[in-house]
Scaffold this active site. Structure first.
Site, PDB file in Angstrom:
ATOM      1  N   GLY A  34      71.459-137.566 -16.505  1.00  0.00           N
ATOM      2  CA  GLY A  34      70.148-137.440 -17.124  1.00  0.00           C
ATOM      3  C   GLY A  34      69.168-138.446 -16.565  1.00  0.00           C
ATOM      4  O   GLY A  34      69.495-139.271 -15.707  1.00  0.00           O
ATOM      5  N   GLU A  37      63.710-143.197 -19.651  1.00  0.00           N
ATOM      6  CA  GLU A  37      62.332-143.654 -19.551  1.00  0.00           C
ATOM      7  C   GLU A  37      62.123-144.526 -18.317  1.00  0.00           C
ATOM      8  O   GLU A  37      61.065-144.514 -17.692  1.00  0.00           O
ATOM      9  CB  GLU A  37      61.963-144.436 -20.816  1.00  0.00           C
ATOM     10  CG  GLU A  37      60.524-144.898 -20.858  1.00  0.00           C
ATOM     11  CD  GLU A  37      60.218-145.680 -22.130  1.00  0.00           C
ATOM     12  OE1 GLU A  37      59.101-146.228 -22.217  1.00  0.00           O
ATOM     13  OE2 GLU A  37      61.088-145.760 -23.011  1.00  0.00           O
ATOM     14  N   GLU A  40      67.390-143.458 -14.022  1.00  0.00           N
ATOM     15  CA  GLU A  40      68.410-142.421 -14.153  1.00  0.00           C
ATOM     16  C   GLU A  40      69.574-142.900 -15.018  1.00  0.00           C
ATOM     17  O   GLU A  40      69.814-144.093 -15.164  1.00  0.00           O
ATOM     18  CB  GLU A  40      68.901-142.020 -12.766  1.00  0.00           C
ATOM     19  CG  GLU A  40      67.797-141.366 -11.929  1.00  0.00           C
ATOM     20  CD  GLU A  40      68.202-141.120 -10.500  1.00  0.00           C
ATOM     21  OE1 GLU A  40      67.736-140.112  -9.942  1.00  0.00           O
ATOM     22  OE2 GLU A  40      68.972-141.931  -9.943  1.00  0.00           O
ATOM     23  N   VAL A  41      70.303-141.917 -15.582  1.00  0.00           N
ATOM     24  CA  VAL A  41      71.453-142.205 -16.422  1.00  0.00           C
ATOM     25  C   VAL A  41      72.681-141.554 -15.794  1.00  0.00           C
ATOM     26  O   VAL A  41      72.659-140.371 -15.434  1.00  0.00           O
ATOM     27  CB  VAL A  41      71.259-141.675 -17.861  1.00  0.00           C
ATOM     28  CG1 VAL A  41      72.452-142.062 -18.734  1.00  0.00           C
ATOM     29  CG2 VAL A  41      69.959-142.191 -18.461  1.00  0.00           C
ATOM     30  N   LYS A  59      72.507-146.792 -17.562  1.00  0.00           N
ATOM     31  CA  LYS A  59      71.082-146.576 -17.307  1.00  0.00           C
ATOM     32  C   LYS A  59      70.669-147.485 -16.163  1.00  0.00           C
ATOM     33  O   LYS A  59      70.945-148.685 -16.191  1.00  0.00           O
ATOM     34  CB  LYS A  59      70.247-146.952 -18.542  1.00  0.00           C
ATOM     35  CG  LYS A  59      70.116-145.893 -19.596  1.00  0.00           C
ATOM     36  CD  LYS A  59      69.110-146.361 -20.667  1.00  0.00           C
ATOM     37  CE  LYS A  59      68.954-145.344 -21.756  1.00  0.00           C
ATOM     38  NZ  LYS A  59      67.952-145.769 -22.767  1.00  0.00           N
ATOM     39  N   ASP A 152      62.278-143.578 -34.484  1.00  0.00           N
ATOM     40  CA  ASP A 152      62.379-142.323 -33.735  1.00  0.00           C
ATOM     41  C   ASP A 152      63.726-141.650 -33.964  1.00  0.00           C
ATOM     42  O   ASP A 152      64.357-141.160 -33.030  1.00  0.00           O
ATOM     43  CB  ASP A 152      62.156-142.590 -32.239  1.00  0.00           C
ATOM     44  CG  ASP A 152      61.853-141.311 -31.454  1.00  0.00           C
ATOM     45  OD1 ASP A 152      61.531-140.284 -32.087  1.00  0.00           O
ATOM     46  OD2 ASP A 152      61.954-141.337 -30.224  1.00  0.00           O
ATOM     47  N   ARG A 156      67.883-135.591 -31.022  1.00  0.00           N
ATOM     48  CA  ARG A 156      67.875-135.881 -29.580  1.00  0.00           C
ATOM     49  C   ARG A 156      68.242-137.333 -29.299  1.00  0.00           C
ATOM     50  O   ARG A 156      68.655-137.667 -28.185  1.00  0.00           O
ATOM     51  CB  ARG A 156      66.498-135.573 -28.987  1.00  0.00           C
ATOM     52  CG  ARG A 156      65.396-136.472 -29.518  1.00  0.00           C
ATOM     53  CD  ARG A 156      64.019-136.144 -28.960  1.00  0.00           C
ATOM     54  NE  ARG A 156      63.007-136.961 -29.616  1.00  0.00           N
ATOM     55  CZ  ARG A 156      62.434-136.654 -30.772  1.00  0.00           C
ATOM     56  NH1 ARG A 156      62.764-135.530 -31.389  1.00  0.00           N
ATOM     57  NH2 ARG A 156      61.541-137.458 -31.320  1.00  0.00           N
ATOM     58  N   ASN A 157      68.085-138.198 -30.295  1.00  0.00           N
ATOM     59  CA  ASN A 157      68.374-139.621 -30.133  1.00  0.00           C
ATOM     60  C   ASN A 157      69.670-140.039 -30.824  1.00  0.00           C
ATOM     61  O   ASN A 157      69.880-141.218 -31.114  1.00  0.00           O
ATOM     62  CB  ASN A 157      67.202-140.461 -30.649  1.00  0.00           C
ATOM     63  CG  ASN A 157      65.989-140.329 -29.758  1.00  0.00           C
ATOM     64  OD1 ASN A 157      66.114-140.078 -28.562  1.00  0.00           O
ATOM     65  ND2 ASN A 157      64.804-140.482 -30.336  1.00  0.00           N
ATOM     66  N   ASP A 170      68.975-144.817 -28.543  1.00  0.00           N
ATOM     67  CA  ASP A 170      67.586-144.809 -28.089  1.00  0.00           C
ATOM     68  C   ASP A 170      66.697-145.710 -28.939  1.00  0.00           C
ATOM     69  O   ASP A 170      66.105-145.284 -29.924  1.00  0.00           O
ATOM     70  CB  ASP A 170      67.006-143.393 -28.054  1.00  0.00           C
ATOM     71  CG  ASP A 170      65.811-143.330 -27.118  1.00  0.00           C
ATOM     72  OD1 ASP A 170      65.045-144.309 -27.063  1.00  0.00           O
ATOM     73  OD2 ASP A 170      65.638-142.320 -26.425  1.00  0.00           O
TER      74      ASP A 170
END
Length: 367
Positions: A34, A37, A40-41, A59, A152, A156-157, A170
């Site tokens: 993935g 921010e 890349e991961v 990360k 947040d 998704r997190n 996240d």
């Protein structure tokens, strides 16, 4: 208590305080999974003290980055390094002595919860879904007790591992609760992005964040779980979402969602934040459903049994157990192989598999 790493004169000082430096030669990046921010991961592996390799997520900070991104990268690692909870993503360490800089975390094989839910739409029992919510509830209670606001929380997190354990992750938007504000537990900010569909009205309007605004987000997160990651408020734009919430609209129950679960969402979405439950109260409610799921409109008792039988690949026999009066795995300790044969489970291999599973249950209980 959580310490805001941005209070340090230099982010490098916070990194030294809250994280461990990892020798880059111990890391091997295997596969890109993935983009984050900052860069890349990757899925990778890290060689431990005894030479054993452990899976990790890494990360990386992209090369052509800005000083602000470098600072934010270090601050995120310094935030994560302060947490130690089974339901909060764990930081393994950082690489800052060599480029690219890296944040090394535990690897969660099932990835983000929203993608997992979409891929398993309709395949998970209510008990499994509520257990996922409970894991996140435990993580959020831990963060709240540290005077930390996530800001947040969303599917998704949240990351999920191979055993369906969910962990809050996240922390890019996260902030702490100021000591002087702790009586009201709010955090006001003049900048930053706000995820409107998941954010409490007082945070959207006045940028006042608190554990109570995280509770509002948990209600939306619970709706995501029960709807298998549908988009909250569907195709409405953000302005319509804010307007409708101001007018008292709240999301309806997802398809097949137990009434009690939707009732909890509605409590999380109280306009007055002081009327919302705390994460301690939320966890008690979730525990009640998992341990004694007997309330009308909540969770059928047989979900627990079916879930266990699914785990040993014997779900086809759920109705045999229910017909015999069994509804929870912990009730099975007295069952003998002859009982299974009497119920009509004719295959010897299947009876042996079930009996082995029951013995394993008993061993875990005694252990």
């Amino acid at each position: 208590m959580y310490v805001d790493p941005s209070n340090y004169d230099k982010p490098e000082d916070a990194i030294v305080e809250f994280t461990a430096e990892i020798d880059a030669s111990l890391l091997y990046l295997e596969m890109l999974i993935g983009k984050g921010e900052f860069g890349e991961v990757y899925k990778g592996s890290m060689t431990g003290a005894l030479g054993k390799k452990h899976p990790v997520a890494v990360k990386t900070l992209k090369k052509d980055t800005t000083p602000k991104s470098e600072r934010d990268f270090l601050l995120e690692a310094s935030v994560m390094g302060q947490f130690d909870c089974p339901n909060v993503l764990k930081l393994k360490g950082v690489v800052t002595k060599y480029r690219p800089w890296m944040i090394v975390m535990e690897f969660m094989s099932n990835g983000s919860l929203d993608n997992f839910l979409k891929a398993n739409d309709g395949r998970l029992s209510h008990l499994e879904l509520i257990s996922m919510a409970k894991g996140v509830g435990v993580g959020m209670k831990y963060l709240a007790e540290m005077n930390f606001v996530h800001r947040d929380l969303a599917a998704r997190n949240v990351l999920i591992d191979g055993n369906l354990v969910c962990k809050v992750s996240d922390f890019g938007l996260s902030r702490e609760l100021e000591e002087k504000e702790s009586s009201r537990g709010e955090y006001a900010t003049t900048g930053g992005k706000i995820p409107i569909r998941w954010t409490a009205p007082e945070a959207t309007k006045y940028r006042k964040f608190s554990s109570a605004s995280d509770v509002w987000s948990f209600g939306i997160f619970l709706w995501e779980i029960m709807s298998f990651a549908e988009r909250p408020y569907w195709d409405w734009d953000n302005f319509k979402v804010m307007e409708e919430i101001d007018n008292g609209f709240r999301l309806p129950a997802p398809l097949n969602c137990p009434k009690g679960v939707h009732d909890l969402m509605m409590k999380c979405w109280k306009t007055e934040r002081v009327e919302r439950p705390s994460f301690t109260e939320i966890n008690k409610i979730l525990d009640g459903w998992i341990e004694k799921p007997t309330m009308e409109g909540d969770i059928d008792l047989s979900y627990a049994l079916r879930s266990w039988l699914e785990s040993i690949k014997m779900a086809e026999y759920t109705e045999y157990f229910v017909a015999a009066g069994y509804q929870r795995p912990r009730e099975l300790h007295s069952i003998k192989e002859g009982d299974l044969k009497e119920w009509g489970i004719t295959l010897v291999g299947h009876r042996n598999k079930i009996m082995k599973g029951i013995k394993n249950l008993q061993a875990k209980k005694n252990g």
